[in-house]
Design an enzyme around this catalytic site. Structure first.
Site, mmCIF file in Angstrom:
data_model
loop_
_atom_site.group_PDB
_atom_site.id
_atom_site.type_symbol
_atom_site.label_atom_id
_atom_site.label_comp_id
_atom_site.label_asym_id
_atom_site.label_seq_id
_atom_site.Cartn_x
_atom_site.Cartn_y
_atom_site.Cartn_z
ATOM 1 N N ASN A 1 0.860 -1.167 0.000
ATOM 2 C CA ASN A 1 0.000 0.000 0.000
ATOM 3 C C ASN A 1 0.910 1.236 0.000
ATOM 4 O O ASN A 1 1.792 1.369 0.847
ATOM 5 C CB ASN A 1 -0.878 -0.024 1.250
ATOM 6 N N CYS B 1 -4.766 12.752 -11.885
ATOM 7 C CA CYS B 1 -5.631 12.612 -13.072
ATOM 8 C C CYS B 1 -7.088 12.896 -12.720
ATOM 9 O O CYS B 1 -7.988 12.583 -13.482
ATOM 10 C CB CYS B 1 -5.479 11.222 -13.679
HETATM 11 N N1 SAH Z 1 2.174 5.184 -13.491
HETATM 12 C C1 SAH Z 1 1.417 4.213 -14.237
HETATM 13 C C2 SAH Z 1 -0.082 4.322 -14.008
HETATM 14 C C3 SAH Z 1 -0.525 4.254 -12.554
HETATM 15 S S1 SAH Z 1 -2.226 3.884 -12.348
HETATM 16 C C4 SAH Z 1 1.749 4.351 -15.716
HETATM 17 O O1 SAH Z 1 2.294 5.370 -16.151
HETATM 18 O O2 SAH Z 1 1.471 3.407 -16.476
HETATM 19 C C5 SAH Z 1 -2.442 3.783 -10.647
HETATM 20 C C6 SAH Z 1 -1.902 2.547 -9.983
HETATM 21 O O3 SAH Z 1 -2.064 2.733 -8.580
HETATM 22 C C7 SAH Z 1 -2.598 1.216 -10.306
HETATM 23 O O4 SAH Z 1 -1.651 0.322 -10.808
HETATM 24 C C8 SAH Z 1 -3.139 0.692 -8.942
HETATM 25 O O5 SAH Z 1 -2.922 -0.686 -8.758
HETATM 26 C C9 SAH Z 1 -2.272 1.467 -7.978
HETATM 27 N N2 SAH Z 1 -2.848 1.715 -6.641
HETATM 28 C C10 SAH Z 1 -4.074 2.195 -6.339
HETATM 29 N N3 SAH Z 1 -4.189 2.388 -5.001
HETATM 30 C C11 SAH Z 1 -3.004 2.041 -4.451
HETATM 31 C C12 SAH Z 1 -2.487 2.040 -3.123
HETATM 32 N N4 SAH Z 1 -3.224 2.462 -2.088
HETATM 33 N N5 SAH Z 1 -1.217 1.612 -2.942
HETATM 34 C C13 SAH Z 1 -0.456 1.211 -3.971
HETATM 35 N N6 SAH Z 1 -0.892 1.208 -5.243
HETATM 36 C C14 SAH Z 1 -2.147 1.607 -5.489
#
Ligand code: SAH
Length: 393
Positions: free
Chosen positions: A275, A336
């Site tokens: 997390n 975003c």
């Molecule tokens: N940077 C990436 C896109 C990120 S999308 C790119 O450029 O391709 C957001 C990501 O955050 C997802 O993979 C999701 O699994 C992750 N995510 C969401 N909540 C989270 C949390 N609390 N801790 C860790 N990862 C998390």
């Protein structure tokens, strides 16, 4: 809105809706329509209450946004119209001289076709269709794309939230040719596997393409890529950095990232499933230092109502990330969430910097990649923000 079934296909807008259409915004909400006739998927002429013509709209009485004004002039919205819009969208992408083969070819309202997204992954196209009018005309669109681009396959990602809101079926299906589970594509100096069937959105986060390239230019030393998904930022950063750690809560995303690191021959990337909030707190409490931290969280505020909680979440991760920066270190901070405006984000970053006791120089404010254009009169087309901040002390 009165549902006058016998009425001919057309829509009459209340004054607020008419003003909105005149301002150049294509979305007309159900509550701003005085009366309308027609069926979901019809293209109907749109008038104000005095009978003045305002344009042609994609109509769907079942959707909260019941009308999307697609053409403001009085010309037929026919096969030729769709073809012209698609040609213009492709010509704009050509003009960008994109170094790579995975990017957005058509960005819905921002390319004049409400509800249609066309993404390119190498020799394949992936579509999202979020309006009934476009859905009904899919054959035209597929024929045109095949003729203009000769793809090996076209996939419809029908599993988008927009389709559910429009009452359209939500199957993911091939519209033309064949589409494999994964496609190796190139983004500048990096190669990665896009997953048209199963990846987020149409297979990846194309809107961050230029920001990932930029992050690759800033990277050095020790880098932390938080919310890494399939490691897009990490792969670019790893070219200049000594070590990169990609952090995500999703195991499959990290597996994909690991495979892509191998594809690029990178051995300096570590993968941590955690997390992000816990990891950032733990690392900053431990007094760790990094030369670059990338934060690319999912949209914390999907609606206006979620803003207060989202703001706290953005502040928390940015505050922790700032504490982690070595002098000269770079924070790449993205959001975003459309509702979390640039002004709100700036204010949140300011407050995080104050609490972290850090002085940050603004190196750049970036947005979504240019293949995801913004329309001046449609604020919703500007949603991605990316602050590049340098820690002075
Ligand atoms: N940077 C990436 C896109 C990120 S999308 C790119 O450029 O391709 C957001 C990501 O955050 C997802 O993979 C999701 O699994 C992750 N995510 C969401 N909540 C989270 C949390 N609390 N801790 C860790 N990862 C998390």
């Amino acid at each position: 809105m009165e549902l006058t079934g016998s009425m001919e296909p057309r829509a009459v807008l209340r004054d607020r809706g008419a003003a909105r259409a005149r301002s150049g915004h294509p979305w007309i909400y159900r509550s701003d329509i005085a009366e309308a006739g027609g069926e979901a998927g019809d293209v109907v002429p749109v008038f104000d209450r005095s009978g003045n013509f305002l344009g042609w709209g994609f109509y769907n009485p079942g959707s909260e946004i019941s009308l999307r004004v697609a053409e403001r002039r009085d010309e037929p919205v026919d096969e030729c119209w769709f073809r012209t819009r698609i040609e213009r969208a492709l010509a704009y992408r050509d003009s960008l001289e994109i170094d790579g083969d995975a990017y957005r070819l058509l960005h819905a309202e921002a390319d004049g076709v409400p509800g249609l997204v066309v993404d390119r992954y190498g020799e394949y196209l992936v579509l999202q269709v979020g309006s009934a009018a476009v859905d009904r005309r899919l054959d035209w669109i597929v024929d045109t794309l095949v003729e203009l681009l000769s793809p090996r396959g076209i996939l419809l990602r029908g599993d988008s939230a927009a389709r559910k809101r429009e009452g359209l079926d939500t199957a993911v299906r091939v519209l033309y040719g064949e589409v494999p589970e994964s496609v190796v594509v190139r983004e500048g100096p990096v190669r990665y596997r896009a997953r048209p069937w199963s990846g987020q959105k149409t297979g990846g986060f194309l809107d961050q393409r230029e920001n990932r390239l930029a992050a690759g230019r800033y990277a050095r030393g020790r880098v932390l890529d938080v919310f890494s998904y399939a490691g897009g930022f990490a792969l670019h950063a790893a070219r200049r950095a000594e070590t990169v750690e990609a952090v995500d809560a999703s195991g499959p995303a990290l597996e994909a990232a690991r495979a892509d690191a191998e594809l690029n021959g990178r051995e300096n990337i570590a993968f941590t499933r955690s997390n992000a909030f816990d990891l950032l707190r733990g690392r900053s409490d431990a007094g760790e230092g990094y030369d670059m931290v990338i934060l690319d969280p999912p949209a914390f505020a999907r609606t206006k109502r979620e803003l207060p909680r989202a703001r706290r979440a953005y502040k928390e991760i940015n505050l922790r990330a700032m504490k982690l920066l070595n002098p000269g270190g770079i924070l790449f901070s993205c959001s975003c969430s459309y509702h979390f405006s640039r002004e709100l984000m700036e204010d949140t970053l300011r407050s995080a910097a104050a609490d972290a006791g850090k002085t940050l120089r603004v190196r750049e404010w970036r947005g979504q990649a240019r293949d995801h254009p913004e329309i001046l009169t449609v604020p919703e087309t500007r949603y991605l923000k990316c602050a590049v901040l340098e820690c002075l002390r």
